[in-house]
Each structure stands twice: as C-alpha cells, then as structure tokens.
Design a protein around this motif. Structure first.
Motif, PDB file in Angstrom:
ATOM      1  N   TRP A  33     -42.506  26.396  41.422  1.00 17.98           N
ATOM      2  CA  TRP A  33     -43.792  27.080  41.564  1.00 17.98           C
ATOM      3  C   TRP A  33     -44.911  26.057  41.402  1.00 17.98           C
ATOM      4  O   TRP A  33     -44.843  25.158  40.576  1.00 17.98           O
ATOM      5  CB  TRP A  33     -43.948  28.185  40.516  1.00 17.98           C
ATOM      6  CG  TRP A  33     -42.918  29.260  40.641  1.00 17.98           C
ATOM      7  CD1 TRP A  33     -41.716  29.334  40.008  1.00 17.98           C
ATOM      8  CD2 TRP A  33     -42.997  30.421  41.466  1.00 17.98           C
ATOM      9  NE1 TRP A  33     -41.030  30.450  40.373  1.00 17.98           N
ATOM     10  CE2 TRP A  33     -41.801  31.155  41.278  1.00 17.98           C
ATOM     11  CE3 TRP A  33     -43.947  30.917  42.338  1.00 17.98           C
ATOM     12  CZ2 TRP A  33     -41.541  32.342  41.928  1.00 17.98           C
ATOM     13  CZ3 TRP A  33     -43.697  32.109  42.980  1.00 17.98           C
ATOM     14  CH2 TRP A  33     -42.501  32.817  42.784  1.00 17.98           C
ATOM     15  N   SER A  51     -40.926  25.397  36.924  1.00 21.42           N
ATOM     16  CA  SER A  51     -39.667  25.970  37.406  1.00 21.42           C
ATOM     17  C   SER A  51     -39.672  27.487  37.394  1.00 21.42           C
ATOM     18  O   SER A  51     -38.733  28.110  37.892  1.00 21.42           O
ATOM     19  CB  SER A  51     -38.499  25.465  36.547  1.00 21.42           C
ATOM     20  OG  SER A  51     -38.697  25.834  35.182  1.00 21.42           O
ATOM     21  N   SER A  52     -40.706  28.103  36.820  1.00 21.43           N
ATOM     22  CA  SER A  52     -40.760  29.555  36.751  1.00 21.43           C
ATOM     23  C   SER A  52     -42.213  30.001  36.740  1.00 21.43           C
ATOM     24  O   SER A  52     -43.116  29.211  36.434  1.00 21.43           O
ATOM     25  CB  SER A  52     -40.052  30.073  35.499  1.00 21.43           C
ATOM     26  OG  SER A  52     -40.109  31.491  35.438  1.00 21.43           O
ATOM     27  N   ARG A  53     -42.431  31.254  37.085  1.00 22.44           N
ATOM     28  CA  ARG A  53     -43.770  31.821  37.051  1.00 22.44           C
ATOM     29  C   ARG A  53     -43.807  32.875  35.952  1.00 22.44           C
ATOM     30  O   ARG A  53     -43.560  34.054  36.183  1.00 22.44           O
ATOM     31  CB  ARG A  53     -44.115  32.417  38.409  1.00 22.44           C
ATOM     32  CG  ARG A  53     -45.568  32.890  38.516  1.00 22.44           C
ATOM     33  CD  ARG A  53     -45.937  33.342  39.911  1.00 22.44           C
ATOM     34  NE  ARG A  53     -45.190  34.539  40.314  1.00 22.44           N
ATOM     35  CZ  ARG A  53     -45.449  35.221  41.427  1.00 22.44           C
ATOM     36  NH1 ARG A  53     -46.397  34.819  42.248  1.00 22.44           N
ATOM     37  NH2 ARG A  53     -44.732  36.286  41.730  1.00 22.44           N
ATOM     38  N   ASN A  54     -44.110  32.429  34.743  1.00 21.08           N
ATOM     39  CA  ASN A  54     -44.142  33.333  33.596  1.00 21.08           C
ATOM     40  C   ASN A  54     -45.320  32.973  32.693  1.00 21.08           C
ATOM     41  O   ASN A  54     -46.104  32.056  32.983  1.00 21.08           O
ATOM     42  CB  ASN A  54     -42.826  33.287  32.829  1.00 21.08           C
ATOM     43  CG  ASN A  54     -42.435  31.868  32.433  1.00 21.08           C
ATOM     44  OD1 ASN A  54     -43.305  31.018  32.197  1.00 21.08           O
ATOM     45  ND2 ASN A  54     -41.133  31.600  32.381  1.00 21.08           N
TER      46      ASN A  54
END
Length: 470
Positions: A33, A51-54
C-alpha cells in the motif's frame, strides 16, 4: 499494488512500442500500500509504503507528515476509511494536537486534490513497470515522489479560467464604400462601430441609448454597399474591426496594435491627475497633512504620481515568466487590502511617496505631464503582454489589467488629493469611473460577502457599517 509472480513482460511490444499499460489494482495476499499526502500550498508530496492498510500504518504515516511539517497546524483532508477514524487513531491524535482531520462526504472523493496527484503518480511510477517485490515498489515510490517534488507547484481546486480571446470574428465594411454610414456616425458622434450578422450595433457603451438609430445604420450599410442580407459579408468586403475614423484602413496599418479602450481611459484619467498635481492649491498645502492618516500632501502627491510612472517602468522590463492571473485574482492575493497602517508595506508606501515628490510640487507636476505625453506615444502600439512588479508574489498580469489597476489608484487618490487641498473632485470620463466601480464592487464582494454588499446597496436598515473595498 501486488508484486509479480511471473517473469516480467518485455519492455517493448512486438511492433516496437514501449509498454504503457498500468499495473492492475488487486486485493491478493501479497500487496504493498502507498500512503500519500499532498501539501496544496506548494505541491510538495509525502509518501510512505506499507504492507497493510490499517490504523497502525496510518498512524505511522501521520507521524511522517508531522515530521515533514514541524511547525503550525496540520489539517488532513481525507476520506471516511475506518482506519482514519478508529478508536486507536483518535487516541493517537490526542497526543498530537497539531493534527486535525477533515473528512470529505461519502462518495465525493473528487473533492480531495490528493486523488489528482495519484493519477500523476501512477503514470510516472507504475505505468509499464513490473516489480519483483515490495522493495522495488518502495524504491519506485520514493524516486518518483522526489522527482515530482522538484517541479511541484501549488494546487488549486477547480478548472483554470479559459484564456481571454484576443481575436474574435468581427468584421467591418470598407468605410469609403459606406458614405451614408460615415455621415450618420459622424452626426451622432460615434467612435466605434461593429457590423454583425443580425444587423448593426455600437461598440461604444456611451452610445447604447441610441438604439433607435440601429435600423437606420443597418439600412445605410445595405443601401450604400448594395449587399443583400447575409450571415457574413462577402470575402472582399470585410476587414478586422477597428476604430471609426472616416478613413479606410491601409495595408500598412495591418498588424499594428490597436489602442484598447482601457488605455484610452487611463490616458484621460492620467492627464486629469497631472493637471490636479499642477494646481497651486497643492503647492500651497505641500507640507500639510492629507486626508489620509499618517500621509502628508507631499507623500500623497508622490504616490499619485507613481501610478503614472509605473507604466513605462514595467514596459521597459523583460516579459515575466511567472504564470498569469486575472485582475480579480490579483486583488484577492495582495496582502495590503485592509492591512494596518503600520505594516511594513504601508510604511514603504508613505516613504516612497515622500521620496518621489522630494523635488517639490512644480518638478513633480512637470515629470508627470511629460510621462503622460510619453505614454501617449507608447501605449497605442504597445503589445498585449504580461507585466509584474518586484513586490508581487510568483504571478503576473496582463498589461491592460495592470493599466486598469493603475486607473483605479489614480481616480481614488485624485479624490483624496483634491479633498486634502480643498478642491472639488476632478471630473473623470464615465466609462473610467464605471470600470473602477466595477473593480471595487468585485473586491467588496470578496471581502464582505454578497449579502452585506446587497444590503448596503438596497437595505440601509440591515446594512453593515461599511463595505469598503480597500
């Protein structure tokens, strides 16, 4: 973005063209991301890959934004993604009071200028590329962001205004073939005339009340030229519209700059201001206070004269390369409107006026009169170009717009000077006053809002105390 799990595609297609297809967006198990934030004031961008959308990575990105902007409040305009407004994010924001969120309405992502930057980013960083892993994506993101930031410019929401049309499809009949038209226009004092497809009409606003003469003018055209009604005159009977002087334009006249109306009005106003400066009452009260606070008659006269001296000064300088803005945008950007009298800019205005008039009233009046005569020979043939002053920001305006702004200064400060020395306000041409009033009205609308201006002009009982433009 998802790294490839297959050999990269060739860099060139079989027919010899570079691959231009963008990467596909997906939600596979391995993806990277890209977080981004656009600072609209100067176009600088901050990006970060994750590496993530949080909430965790979003908070890391907010920390990157805060580090990139060490001072002042940070307003983050973003969408309604859950990680942007989660409990964890709100708790994190309590320890970072400089950051404030503004959420756009649901389904209105086009309101966020960041979306436009993503399109530029995808074309520059991702189009035709094939990445083996997150490291290559991160490298491409950092490299492209740095390259785009080197040529960044301020972002403004909305479509830019269309350029002013310099040439319009207007045609006028040969005057020597229209003796009736020439005689009739001379009789009513017409200075400009335009032949259109639906008959005839005046260009000069002062002649609009003479609407009853239009049928006569139209008849004069058709009877004197023997041209039947048509959408356009035949090719041999039309020429570019020009001032009506009673003479046929010659081949040598083609290509020369035509004196615009605002330049004619400016010269008339400048000539009136020059006569006011030469009045004996100005010399008698030279060292007395003027009607303007903290400004003497000498300083006011010098500032008034500067509005004439500015024109040859800007014309002698090279054409600026700064982007052009309209005259209304110019007045929206300047910082001196409504500013305190003790600001450095206003202090420089007062000291500059005193220095301009240091040689005395007679010398100043003579310089202004000589400059007006010089402009009478320059302005009719001066090309329509961009100009700017060193004290402005990174913008420029058209010559005619700059002349209109100086005409505004001349009319206002001529009234100030006349009132300061006990003289009546000079009489200016009605079109010049209308141009100035139009500019002042637009400035007042921008400063005070439409409702206050409307009430001030129609309902005094509900009107504000002042809607002063300046």
């Amino acid at each position: 973005m998802i790294p490839r799990t297959f050999p990269p595609a060739p860099g060139w297609s079989p027919d010899g063209h570079r691959i231009k297809n963008e990467l596909d967006y997906g939600r596979g198990p391995e993806k990277t991301w890209v977080y981004g934030g656009l600072r609209v004031s100067d176009g600088q961008q901050v990006t970060m890959t994750a590496s993530s959308r949080n909430s965790v990575f979003y908070q890391q990105f907010l920390q990157v934004l805060e580090d990139a902007n060490p001072t002042g409040e940070i307003v983050v305009v973003t969408d309604n993604l859950s990680s942007h407004n989660s409990l964890s994010t709100r708790t994190w924001l309590e320890d970072h009071p400089r950051i404030r969120h503004v959420f756009i309405p649901v389904g209105a992502c086009w309101l966020n200028l960041q979306e436009g930057w993503w399109r530029i980013f995808r074309k520059a960083a991702l189009a035709g590329q094939s990445f083996a892993g997150p490291d290559e994506i991160d490298q491409a993101t950092r490299l492209t962001t740095a390259q785009l930031n080197t040529r960044a410019k301020p972002w403004i929401w909305g479509r830019p205004p269309p350029p002013t049309r310099q040439c319009r499809r207007r045609f006028v009949y040969h005057l020597l073939r229209n003796p009736a038209l020439v005689d009739l226009c001379r009789a009513v004092g017409a200075t400009s005339y335009l032949c259109g497809t639906g008959g005839a009409r005046y260009v000069d606003p002062d002649l609009y009340p003479l609407a009853s003469l239009l049928p006569q003018l139209d008849k004069a055209i058709r009877t004197s030229t023997h041209i039947p009604p048509a959408r356009r005159p035949p090719p041999g009977m039309r020429r570019p519209c020009r001032e009506l002087t009673g003479q046929t334009p010659t081949d040598g006249d083609r290509g020369n700059s035509k004196m615009t109306q605002v330049r004619e009005l400016y010269l008339s106003v400048a000539d009136t201001a020059a006569k006011l400066l030469a009045a004996p009452e100005v010399a008698d009260d030279w060292h007395q206070p003027s009607a303007l606070a903290k400004l003497s008659v000498q300083g006011l006269a010098g500032h008034l004269a500067g509005q004439v001296f500015f024109i040859p000064t800007v014309l002698a300088e090279p054409v600026p390369t700064e982007p052009a803005i309209s005259i209304h945008e110019y007045y929206a950007r300047v910082s001196w409107i409504g500013s305190d009298l003790d600001t450095p800019f206003n202090q420089a205005i007062r000291s500059g006026g005193e220095e301009e008039a240091a040689d005395g009233p007679a010398a100043l009046a003579a310089r202004v009169a000589a400059c007006v005569e010089e402009l009478r020979g320059i302005l009719p043939t001066a090309p329509d170009r961009l100009v700017r002053r060193p004290t402005w920001g990174s913008w420029s305006i058209g010559l005619d717009d700059f002349i209109a702004s100086r005409m505004l200064e001349l009319t206002i400060h001529s009234d100030d000077l006349a009132h300061s020395v006990g003289l009546p306000t000079p009489e200016f041409p009605a079109p010049a006053v209308e141009t100035v009033v139009d500019l002042l009205s637009r400035i007042a609308l921008s400063r005070h809002g439409a409702t206050n201006v409307l009430r001030a002009l129609s309902r005094s009982e509900r009107a504000p105390a002042s809607i002063s433009a300046l």
